[in-house]
Design a protein around this motif. Structure first.
Motif, PDB file in Angstrom:
ATOM      1  N   GLN A  62       0.836  -1.201  -0.101  1.00  0.00           N
ATOM      2  CA  GLN A  62       0.042  -0.041  -0.023  1.00  0.00           C
ATOM      3  C   GLN A  62       0.731   1.261   0.080  1.00  0.00           C
ATOM      4  N   ASP A  63       2.207   1.137   0.158  1.00  0.00           N
ATOM      5  CA  ASP A  63       3.021   2.203   0.034  1.00  0.00           C
ATOM      6  C   ASP A  63       3.204   2.903  -1.232  1.00  0.00           C
ATOM      7  N   LYS A  64       2.784   4.103  -1.350  1.00  0.00           N
ATOM      8  CA  LYS A  64       2.864   4.740  -2.888  1.00  0.00           C
ATOM      9  C   LYS A  64       4.349   4.862  -3.230  1.00  0.00           C
ATOM     10  N   ARG A  65       5.131   5.135  -2.417  1.00  0.00           N
ATOM     11  CA  ARG A  65       6.615   5.241  -3.049  1.00  0.00           C
ATOM     12  C   ARG A  65       7.139   3.869  -3.286  1.00  0.00           C
ATOM     13  N   GLU A  66       6.710   2.918  -2.774  1.00  0.00           N
ATOM     14  CA  GLU A  66       7.213   1.651  -3.162  1.00  0.00           C
ATOM     15  C   GLU A  66       6.522   1.093  -4.573  1.00  0.00           C
ATOM     16  N   GLN A  67       5.274   1.422  -4.685  1.00  0.00           N
ATOM     17  CA  GLN A  67       4.657   1.179  -5.937  1.00  0.00           C
ATOM     18  C   GLN A  67       5.206   2.307  -7.044  1.00  0.00           C
ATOM     19  N   HIS A  68       5.555   3.349  -6.904  1.00  0.00           N
ATOM     20  CA  HIS A  68       6.258   4.337  -7.801  1.00  0.00           C
ATOM     21  C   HIS A  68       7.628   3.620  -8.060  1.00  0.00           C
ATOM     22  N   ARG A  69       8.392   3.060  -6.963  1.00  0.00           N
ATOM     23  CA  ARG A  69       9.636   2.486  -7.608  1.00  0.00           C
ATOM     24  C   ARG A  69       9.577   1.153  -8.291  1.00  0.00           C
ATOM     25  N   LEU A  70       8.610   0.520  -7.854  1.00  0.00           N
ATOM     26  CA  LEU A  70       8.390  -0.813  -8.588  1.00  0.00           C
ATOM     27  C   LEU A  70       7.996  -0.721 -10.296  1.00  0.00           C
ATOM     28  N   MET A  71       7.187   0.619 -10.270  1.00  0.00           N
ATOM     29  CA  MET A  71       6.823   0.931 -11.671  1.00  0.00           C
ATOM     30  C   MET A  71       7.918   1.566 -12.392  1.00  0.00           C
ATOM     31  N   ARG A  72       8.850   2.364 -11.689  1.00  0.00           N
ATOM     32  CA  ARG A  72       9.736   3.057 -12.357  1.00  0.00           C
ATOM     33  C   ARG A  72      10.936   2.016 -13.009  1.00  0.00           C
ATOM     34  N   ASP A  73      11.111   1.008 -11.887  1.00  0.00           N
ATOM     35  CA  ASP A  73      12.065   0.050 -12.103  1.00  0.00           C
ATOM     36  C   ASP A  73      11.590  -1.045 -13.561  1.00  0.00           C
ATOM     37  N   ALA A  74      10.545  -1.470 -13.373  1.00  0.00           N
ATOM     38  CA  ALA A  74       9.778  -1.974 -14.452  1.00  0.00           C
ATOM     39  C   ALA A  74       9.869  -1.355 -15.868  1.00  0.00           C
ATOM     40  N   MET A  75       9.641  -0.110 -16.031  1.00  0.00           N
ATOM     41  CA  MET A  75       9.809   0.690 -17.109  1.00  0.00           C
ATOM     42  C   MET A  75      11.319   0.827 -17.663  1.00  0.00           C
ATOM     43  N   GLU A  76      12.047   0.940 -16.455  1.00  0.00           N
ATOM     44  CA  GLU A  76      13.573   1.075 -17.093  1.00  0.00           C
ATOM     45  C   GLU A  76      14.215  -0.421 -17.472  1.00  0.00           C
ATOM     46  N   LYS A  77      13.543  -1.488 -16.910  1.00  0.00           N
ATOM     47  CA  LYS A  77      14.148  -2.767 -17.434  1.00  0.00           C
ATOM     48  C   LYS A  77      13.463  -3.132 -18.739  1.00  0.00           C
ATOM     49  N   ARG A  78      12.186  -2.769 -18.846  1.00  0.00           N
ATOM     50  CA  ARG A  78      11.699  -3.012 -20.383  1.00  0.00           C
ATOM     51  C   ARG A  78      12.209  -2.118 -21.389  1.00  0.00           C
ATOM     52  N   PHE A  79      12.593  -0.958 -21.185  1.00  0.00           N
ATOM     53  CA  PHE A  79      12.987  -0.051 -22.023  1.00  0.00           C
ATOM     54  C   PHE A  79      14.563  -0.651 -22.305  1.00  0.00           C
ATOM     55  N   THR A  80      15.339  -1.190 -21.473  1.00  0.00           N
ATOM     56  CA  THR A  80      16.652  -1.522 -21.631  1.00  0.00           C
ATOM     57  C   THR A  80      16.353  -3.008 -22.508  1.00  0.00           C
ATOM     58  N   ARG A  81      15.428  -3.915 -22.024  1.00  0.00           N
ATOM     59  CA  ARG A  81      15.381  -5.012 -23.032  1.00  0.00           C
ATOM     60  C   ARG A  81      14.901  -4.760 -24.237  1.00  0.00           C
ATOM     61  N   VAL A  82      14.030  -3.746 -24.505  1.00  0.00           N
ATOM     62  CA  VAL A  82      13.459  -3.734 -25.990  1.00  0.00           C
ATOM     63  C   VAL A  82      14.689  -2.969 -26.620  1.00  0.00           C
ATOM     64  N   THR A  83      15.484  -1.968 -26.173  1.00  0.00           N
ATOM     65  CA  THR A  83      16.518  -1.495 -26.855  1.00  0.00           C
ATOM     66  C   THR A  83      17.486  -2.308 -27.071  1.00  0.00           C
ATOM     67  N   ARG A  84      17.922  -3.357 -26.128  1.00  0.00           N
ATOM     68  CA  ARG A  84      19.097  -4.279 -26.394  1.00  0.00           C
ATOM     69  C   ARG A  84      18.333  -5.452 -27.673  1.00  0.00           C
ATOM     70  N   GLY A  85      17.277  -5.563 -27.741  1.00  0.00           N
ATOM     71  CA  GLY A  85      16.696  -6.807 -28.519  1.00  0.00           C
ATOM     72  C   GLY A  85      16.677  -6.021 -29.890  1.00  0.00           C
ATOM     73  N   SER A  86      16.483  -4.743 -30.025  1.00  0.00           N
ATOM     74  CA  SER A  86      16.446  -3.867 -31.299  1.00  0.00           C
ATOM     75  C   SER A  86      17.737  -4.025 -31.787  1.00  0.00           C
ATOM     76  N   LEU A  87      18.849  -3.507 -30.975  1.00  0.00           N
ATOM     77  CA  LEU A  87      20.063  -3.292 -31.611  1.00  0.00           C
ATOM     78  C   LEU A  87      20.629  -4.767 -31.893  1.00  0.00           C
ATOM     79  N   ILE A  88      20.359  -5.905 -31.334  1.00  0.00           N
ATOM     80  CA  ILE A  88      21.050  -7.270 -31.471  1.00  0.00           C
ATOM     81  C   ILE A  88      20.347  -7.648 -32.704  1.00  0.00           C
ATOM     82  N   GLY A  89      18.801  -7.505 -32.721  1.00  0.00           N
ATOM     83  CA  GLY A  89      18.198  -7.966 -34.029  1.00  0.00           C
ATOM     84  C   GLY A  89      18.624  -7.242 -35.348  1.00  0.00           C
ATOM     85  N   GLY A  90      18.535  -5.856 -35.245  1.00  0.00           N
ATOM     86  CA  GLY A  90      19.132  -5.285 -36.404  1.00  0.00           C
ATOM     87  C   GLY A  90      20.618  -5.529 -36.866  1.00  0.00           C
ATOM     88  N   MET A  91      21.273  -5.814 -35.754  1.00  0.00           N
ATOM     89  CA  MET A  91      22.782  -6.216 -36.202  1.00  0.00           C
ATOM     90  C   MET A  91      22.766  -7.466 -36.841  1.00  0.00           C
TER      91      MET A  91
END
Length: 201
Positions: A62-91
């Protein structure tokens, strides 16, 4: 053997490639962007299950800060995975496309004939090389080389035959357009000559 069974085109001496044959640089750029799109979309679809886990974690607190931190970490990890997949696939797809079309153009220039065997040879050799550089044991790489060469030749034969047919149709259309332009030009020239003769009189 008739030309229908084995379509081929002799490359003119003043042209390094037949009209309609894809350019090496253009094909490589298209391959890079297609690989980036495929790799990025693949990683994005694979992130759906991980996003569901994040949502479960967010619902358990129920902690808003913890929820915000989880959401931010999830978005950062997803962005990193998508970027890495795009670069590797294009190469990967860009290297495959560049190798394939450069080898195809090399075979066409060396043999002096643009036929379906250039497509088969380029596809078989490129797939075999990429099977060789894949990680694994020596026996596994040898198996990949054999499968890659056979699969590359099998896939490229009908594709090469279809491309040659399309190139023949395109070249016939260009010849007809050129002859039509020549006829129009000759008609205009005759009209100009008649007008000049009338002015001289």
């Amino acid at each position: 053997m008739e030309a229908v069974d084995n379509p081929e085109e002799t490359i003119p001496g003043n042209s390094s490639r037949l009209a309609g044959n894809p350019n090496w640089g253009t094909a490589t750029v298209v391959g890079i962007f297609a690989g980036m799109l495929y790799g990025g979309s693949k990683e994005a679809s694979a992130s759906v299950s991980k996003d569901a886990e994040v949502m479960l974690k967010m619902g358990s607190t129920q902690d808003k800060r913890e929820q915000h931190r989880l959401m931010r970490d999830a978005m950062e990890k997803r962005f990193t995975r998508v970027t890495r997949g795009s670069l590797i696939g294009g190469m990967r797809l860009g290297m495959f496309t560049a190798s394939y079309f450069s080898l195809q153009n090399f075979l066409a220039e060396t043999r002096g004939v643009h036929d379906v065997f250039n497509f088969v040879g380029a596809g078989s050799a490129t797939a075999a090389v990429f099977g060789l550089i894949m990680p694994g044991s020596l026996a596994w790489r040898a198996r990949n080389v054999m499968l890659g060469s056979v699969l590359g030749a099998t896939v490229c034969f009908p594709l090469g035959w279809l491309q040659l047919k399309l190139m023949e149709k395109a070249n016939e259309g260009n010849k007809q357009d050129t002859s039509h332009i020549g006829e129009v030009t000759s008609g205009v020239g005759a009209a100009i000559e008649r007008l000049e003769q009338q002015l001289r009189k």
